[in-house]
Design a protein around this motif. Structure first.
Motif, PDB file in Angstrom:
ATOM      1  N   UNK A 163       0.836  -1.208   0.000  1.00  0.00           N
ATOM      2  CA  UNK A 163       0.000   0.000   0.000  1.00  0.00           C
ATOM      3  C   UNK A 163       0.868   1.253   0.000  1.00  0.00           C
ATOM      4  N   UNK A 164       1.967   1.228   0.731  1.00  0.00           N
ATOM      5  CA  UNK A 164       2.874   2.374   0.760  1.00  0.00           C
ATOM      6  C   UNK A 164       3.515   2.594  -0.611  1.00  0.00           C
ATOM      7  N   UNK A 165       3.900   1.518  -1.267  1.00  0.00           N
ATOM      8  CA  UNK A 165       4.440   1.639  -2.618  1.00  0.00           C
ATOM      9  C   UNK A 165       3.424   2.196  -3.589  1.00  0.00           C
ATOM     10  N   UNK A 166       2.188   1.752  -3.474  1.00  0.00           N
ATOM     11  CA  UNK A 166       1.120   2.254  -4.340  1.00  0.00           C
ATOM     12  C   UNK A 166       0.832   3.724  -4.047  1.00  0.00           C
ATOM     13  N   UNK A 167       0.783   4.101  -2.773  1.00  0.00           N
ATOM     14  CA  UNK A 167       0.544   5.501  -2.406  1.00  0.00           C
ATOM     15  C   UNK A 167       1.696   6.387  -2.865  1.00  0.00           C
ATOM     16  N   UNK A 168       2.921   5.887  -2.751  1.00  0.00           N
ATOM     17  CA  UNK A 168       4.065   6.665  -3.214  1.00  0.00           C
ATOM     18  C   UNK A 168       4.078   6.808  -4.726  1.00  0.00           C
ATOM     19  N   UNK A 169       3.495   5.863  -5.422  1.00  0.00           N
ATOM     20  CA  UNK A 169       3.452   5.912  -6.878  1.00  0.00           C
ATOM     21  C   UNK A 169       2.340   6.823  -7.390  1.00  0.00           C
ATOM     22  N   UNK A 170       1.183   6.833  -6.705  1.00  0.00           N
ATOM     23  CA  UNK A 170       0.026   7.566  -7.210  1.00  0.00           C
ATOM     24  C   UNK A 170      -0.156   8.920  -6.523  1.00  0.00           C
ATOM     25  N   UNK A 171      -0.177   8.948  -5.207  1.00  0.00           N
ATOM     26  CA  UNK A 171      -0.557  10.144  -4.464  1.00  0.00           C
ATOM     27  C   UNK A 171       0.616  11.085  -4.211  1.00  0.00           C
ATOM     28  N   UNK A 172       1.771  10.534  -3.920  1.00  0.00           N
ATOM     29  CA  UNK A 172       2.920  11.374  -3.554  1.00  0.00           C
ATOM     30  C   UNK A 172       3.332  12.349  -4.661  1.00  0.00           C
ATOM     31  N   UNK A 173       3.388  11.960  -5.936  1.00  0.00           N
ATOM     32  CA  UNK A 173       3.744  12.948  -6.962  1.00  0.00           C
ATOM     33  C   UNK A 173       2.756  14.113  -7.052  1.00  0.00           C
ATOM     34  N   UNK A 174       1.481  13.827  -6.839  1.00  0.00           N
ATOM     35  CA  UNK A 174       0.477  14.893  -6.858  1.00  0.00           C
ATOM     36  C   UNK A 174       0.720  15.865  -5.713  1.00  0.00           C
ATOM     37  N   UNK A 175       0.998  15.334  -4.520  1.00  0.00           N
ATOM     38  CA  UNK A 175       1.286  16.195  -3.375  1.00  0.00           C
ATOM     39  C   UNK A 175       2.558  17.007  -3.576  1.00  0.00           C
ATOM     40  N   UNK A 176       3.554  16.409  -4.190  1.00  0.00           N
ATOM     41  CA  UNK A 176       4.806  17.126  -4.428  1.00  0.00           C
ATOM     42  C   UNK A 176       4.577  18.293  -5.382  1.00  0.00           C
ATOM     43  N   UNK A 177       3.817  18.063  -6.434  1.00  0.00           N
ATOM     44  CA  UNK A 177       3.537  19.136  -7.391  1.00  0.00           C
ATOM     45  C   UNK A 177       2.720  20.250  -6.736  1.00  0.00           C
ATOM     46  N   UNK A 178       1.736  19.889  -5.923  1.00  0.00           N
ATOM     47  CA  UNK A 178       0.899  20.899  -5.276  1.00  0.00           C
ATOM     48  C   UNK A 178       1.649  21.714  -4.226  1.00  0.00           C
ATOM     49  N   UNK A 179       2.708  21.150  -3.672  1.00  0.00           N
ATOM     50  CA  UNK A 179       3.415  21.837  -2.591  1.00  0.00           C
ATOM     51  C   UNK A 179       4.802  22.322  -3.005  1.00  0.00           C
ATOM     52  N   UNK A 180       5.014  22.543  -4.283  1.00  0.00           N
ATOM     53  CA  UNK A 180       6.321  23.020  -4.744  1.00  0.00           C
ATOM     54  C   UNK A 180       6.732  24.338  -4.066  1.00  0.00           C
ATOM     55  N   UNK A 181       5.850  25.333  -3.944  1.00  0.00           N
ATOM     56  CA  UNK A 181       6.301  26.583  -3.312  1.00  0.00           C
ATOM     57  C   UNK A 181       6.788  26.396  -1.872  1.00  0.00           C
ATOM     58  N   UNK A 182       6.051  25.665  -1.059  1.00  0.00           N
ATOM     59  CA  UNK A 182       6.481  25.472   0.331  1.00  0.00           C
ATOM     60  C   UNK A 182       7.713  24.570   0.411  1.00  0.00           C
ATOM     61  N   UNK A 183       7.852  23.659  -0.533  1.00  0.00           N
ATOM     62  CA  UNK A 183       9.042  22.810  -0.568  1.00  0.00           C
ATOM     63  C   UNK A 183      10.276  23.645  -0.904  1.00  0.00           C
ATOM     64  N   UNK A 184      10.146  24.591  -1.804  1.00  0.00           N
ATOM     65  CA  UNK A 184      11.265  25.458  -2.156  1.00  0.00           C
ATOM     66  C   UNK A 184      11.632  26.361  -0.981  1.00  0.00           C
ATOM     67  N   UNK A 185      10.629  26.921  -0.315  1.00  0.00           N
ATOM     68  CA  UNK A 185      10.886  27.814   0.821  1.00  0.00           C
ATOM     69  C   UNK A 185      11.584  27.066   1.961  1.00  0.00           C
ATOM     70  N   UNK A 186      11.202  25.819   2.185  1.00  0.00           N
ATOM     71  CA  UNK A 186      11.807  25.039   3.280  1.00  0.00           C
ATOM     72  C   UNK A 186      13.031  24.254   2.828  1.00  0.00           C
ATOM     73  N   UNK A 187      13.508  24.542   1.624  1.00  0.00           N
ATOM     74  CA  UNK A 187      14.694  23.886   1.067  1.00  0.00           C
ATOM     75  C   UNK A 187      14.553  22.363   1.007  1.00  0.00           C
ATOM     76  N   UNK A 188      13.360  21.893   0.732  1.00  0.00           N
ATOM     77  CA  UNK A 188      13.114  20.465   0.548  1.00  0.00           C
ATOM     78  C   UNK A 188      12.717  19.714   1.799  1.00  0.00           C
ATOM     79  N   UNK A 189      12.771  20.365   2.952  1.00  0.00           N
ATOM     80  CA  UNK A 189      12.422  19.656   4.186  1.00  0.00           C
ATOM     81  C   UNK A 189      10.937  19.312   4.263  1.00  0.00           C
ATOM     82  N   UNK A 190      10.099  20.008   3.504  1.00  0.00           N
ATOM     83  CA  UNK A 190       8.673  19.681   3.508  1.00  0.00           C
ATOM     84  C   UNK A 190       8.415  18.304   2.911  1.00  0.00           C
ATOM     85  N   UNK A 191       9.350  17.785   2.141  1.00  0.00           N
ATOM     86  CA  UNK A 191       9.193  16.423   1.605  1.00  0.00           C
ATOM     87  C   UNK A 191       9.152  15.389   2.724  1.00  0.00           C
TER      88      UNK A 191
END
Length: 115
Positions: free
Chosen positions: A38-66
């Motif tokens: 389930x974790x592999x499936x969630x990392x394959x489907x949901x995680x990329x969507x979350x990463x794209x949606x949170x690019x601004x906060x990820x950049x501000x926190x220098x990647x720690x938001x990941x």
């Protein structure tokens, strides 16, 4: 065959990580395999969507938001898999860090030598 071995090693990594951390509980190895799937499936489907949606906060926190996104994936798996429980966000964060270390070690130990 390599995929099956990696899947079994991922289940072992989940089981060992849950054994080490007192805030994470897995009933038995079968549930650890289910968590790995389930974790592999969630990392394959949901995680990329979350990463794209949170690019601004990820950049501000220098990647720690990941790290937060990884912990959220663990909490999602906690919600979906009945034999797996995590006591809170910080345990999920620690679980994701230690799980990635175990998966990295297992990958290095059991990788195929290609000639």
């Amino acid at each position: 065959m390599n995929g099956l071995i990696r899947f079994l090693l991922s289940g072992l990594a989940v089981f060992l990580t849950a054994y080490i951390l007192p805030g994470v509980h897995v009933e038995h190895y079968g549930y650890a395999l289910l968590v790995a799937a389930v974790l592999g499936l969630a990392n394959f489907i949901i995680k990329p969507i979350l990463i794209i949606l949170t690019i601004p906060i990820t950049v501000v926190t220098l990647g720690l938001f990941l790290l937060v996104i990884n912990a959220l994936m663990i909490l999602l798996v906690d919600y979906l898999v009945p034999g797996f429980s995590v006591d809170g966000f910080w345990w999920a964060l620690a679980f994701s860090l230690i799980l990635s270390i175990f998966n990295s070690l297992f990958t290095d130990l059991f990788k195929d030598e290609k000639k």
